[in-house]
Design a protein around this motif. Structure first.
Motif, PDB file in Angstrom:
ATOM      1  N   CYS A   1       0.988  -1.192  -0.120  1.00 54.93           N
ATOM      2  CA  CYS A   1       0.174  -0.057   0.224  1.00 54.93           C
ATOM      3  C   CYS A   1       0.855   1.154   0.001  1.00 54.93           C
ATOM      4  O   CYS A   1       0.426   2.232  -0.762  1.00 54.93           O
ATOM      5  CB  CYS A   1      -0.921  -0.041   1.180  1.00 54.93           C
ATOM      6  N   ASP A   2       1.983   1.055   0.816  1.00 55.35           N
ATOM      7  CA  ASP A   2       2.896   2.520   0.885  1.00 55.35           C
ATOM      8  C   ASP A   2       3.506   2.674  -0.669  1.00 55.35           C
ATOM      9  O   ASP A   2       3.530   3.708  -1.168  1.00 55.35           O
ATOM     10  CB  ASP A   2       3.714   2.147   1.904  1.00 55.35           C
ATOM     11  N   PHE A   3       3.945   1.472  -1.503  1.00 53.16           N
ATOM     12  CA  PHE A   3       4.527   1.599  -2.762  1.00 53.16           C
ATOM     13  C   PHE A   3       3.416   2.374  -3.464  1.00 53.16           C
ATOM     14  O   PHE A   3       3.605   3.142  -4.369  1.00 53.16           O
ATOM     15  CB  PHE A   3       5.026   0.512  -3.197  1.00 53.16           C
ATOM     16  N   SER A   4       2.136   1.734  -3.587  1.00 48.90           N
ATOM     17  CA  SER A   4       0.890   2.081  -4.478  1.00 48.90           C
ATOM     18  C   SER A   4       0.648   3.596  -4.150  1.00 48.90           C
ATOM     19  O   SER A   4       0.612   4.275  -4.851  1.00 48.90           O
ATOM     20  CB  SER A   4      -0.281   1.303  -4.107  1.00 48.90           C
ATOM     21  N   GLU A   5       0.878   4.255  -2.926  1.00 47.60           N
ATOM     22  CA  GLU A   5       0.392   5.626  -2.561  1.00 47.60           C
ATOM     23  C   GLU A   5       1.666   6.414  -3.148  1.00 47.60           C
ATOM     24  O   GLU A   5       1.280   7.450  -3.393  1.00 47.60           O
ATOM     25  CB  GLU A   5       0.145   5.571  -0.785  1.00 47.60           C
TER      26      GLU A   5
ATOM     27  N   THR B   1       7.167  -1.611   7.637  1.00 42.81           N
ATOM     28  CA  THR B   1       6.532  -0.352   8.136  1.00 42.81           C
ATOM     29  C   THR B   1       7.661   0.928   7.910  1.00 42.81           C
ATOM     30  O   THR B   1       8.661   0.816   8.464  1.00 42.81           O
ATOM     31  CB  THR B   1       6.205  -0.300   9.514  1.00 42.81           C
ATOM     32  N   GLY B   2       7.384   1.781   7.263  1.00 39.07           N
ATOM     33  CA  GLY B   2       8.243   3.053   7.305  1.00 39.07           C
ATOM     34  C   GLY B   2       9.221   2.658   6.112  1.00 39.07           C
ATOM     35  O   GLY B   2       9.975   3.889   5.693  1.00 39.07           O
ATOM     36  N   HIS B   3       9.273   1.587   5.515  1.00 37.38           N
ATOM     37  CA  HIS B   3      10.433   1.520   4.525  1.00 37.38           C
ATOM     38  C   HIS B   3      10.412   2.366   3.133  1.00 37.38           C
ATOM     39  O   HIS B   3      11.247   2.867   2.715  1.00 37.38           O
ATOM     40  CB  HIS B   3      10.600  -0.050   4.131  1.00 37.38           C
ATOM     41  N   VAL B   4       9.173   2.611   2.501  1.00 38.34           N
ATOM     42  CA  VAL B   4       8.920   3.343   1.564  1.00 38.34           C
ATOM     43  C   VAL B   4       9.369   4.768   1.599  1.00 38.34           C
ATOM     44  O   VAL B   4       9.945   5.376   0.884  1.00 38.34           O
ATOM     45  CB  VAL B   4       7.461   3.247   0.850  1.00 38.34           C
TER      46      VAL B   4
END
Length: 161
Positions: free
Chosen positions: A57-61, A148-151
């Protein structure tokens, strides 16, 4: 206490091994066909698990800002394309998800091997992110990253924050 043996890992300056893998849409994606674009390839253990969902989800956002800087994002797991399609649908993902069922690509990229999981040494997917330049050369290699927080950290590392 001995550390688990590590698979051969890629480093900045290495030419990334080429691959062709099936995507969540059933299409075949060949890495070398993306030459001319920068590519983020990230490896994750399993679709539809909490950490992997957070990361996807973070990559998609972040996809819009990454694409604006010339990056294509590919997420690779050992899941079957059908499961990846359900993952994309369930979570509204916009990134390309690839299936490496036999884990050959993960192994070649240093993203599969011995790792510690809850204090035990096991064989598995090593959560990893590699960034390639337009010529397919590794510019950034991060292994054992946190979901968590990687992106956000990656965006800072790429000066996209």
């Amino acid at each position: 206490m001995t550390q688990p043996a590590q698979p051969s890992r890629l480093s900045p300056g290495d030419v990334a091994p080429d691959f062709t893998l099936p995507s969540d849409t059933g299409e075949q994606v060949t890495l070398s066909s993306l030459r001319g674009r920068k590519v983020v390839v990230y490896f994750y253990p399993a679709a539809m698990t909490p950490g992997c969902t957070t990361q996807a989800c973070d990559f998609s956002e972040s996809l819009g800002s990454l694409e604006a800087q010339g990056y294509t994002v590919l997420g690779v797991s050992p899941d079957a394309p059908e499961k990846l399609a359900r993952f994309r649908e369930r979570d509204g993902l916009s990134i390309t998800l690839l299936s490496d069922a036999d884990k050959q690509v993960m192994s070649a990229w240093g993203a599969f091997g011995e790792k510690k999981n809850y204090g035990k040494v096991v064989q598995g997917v090593i959560r990893s992110t590699l960034v390639l330049d337009e010529d397919g050369v590794v510019t950034l290699a991060q292994y054992n990253v946190r979901a968590t927080g990687h992106v956000a950290k990656l965006r800072r590392d790429l000066a996209l924050a």
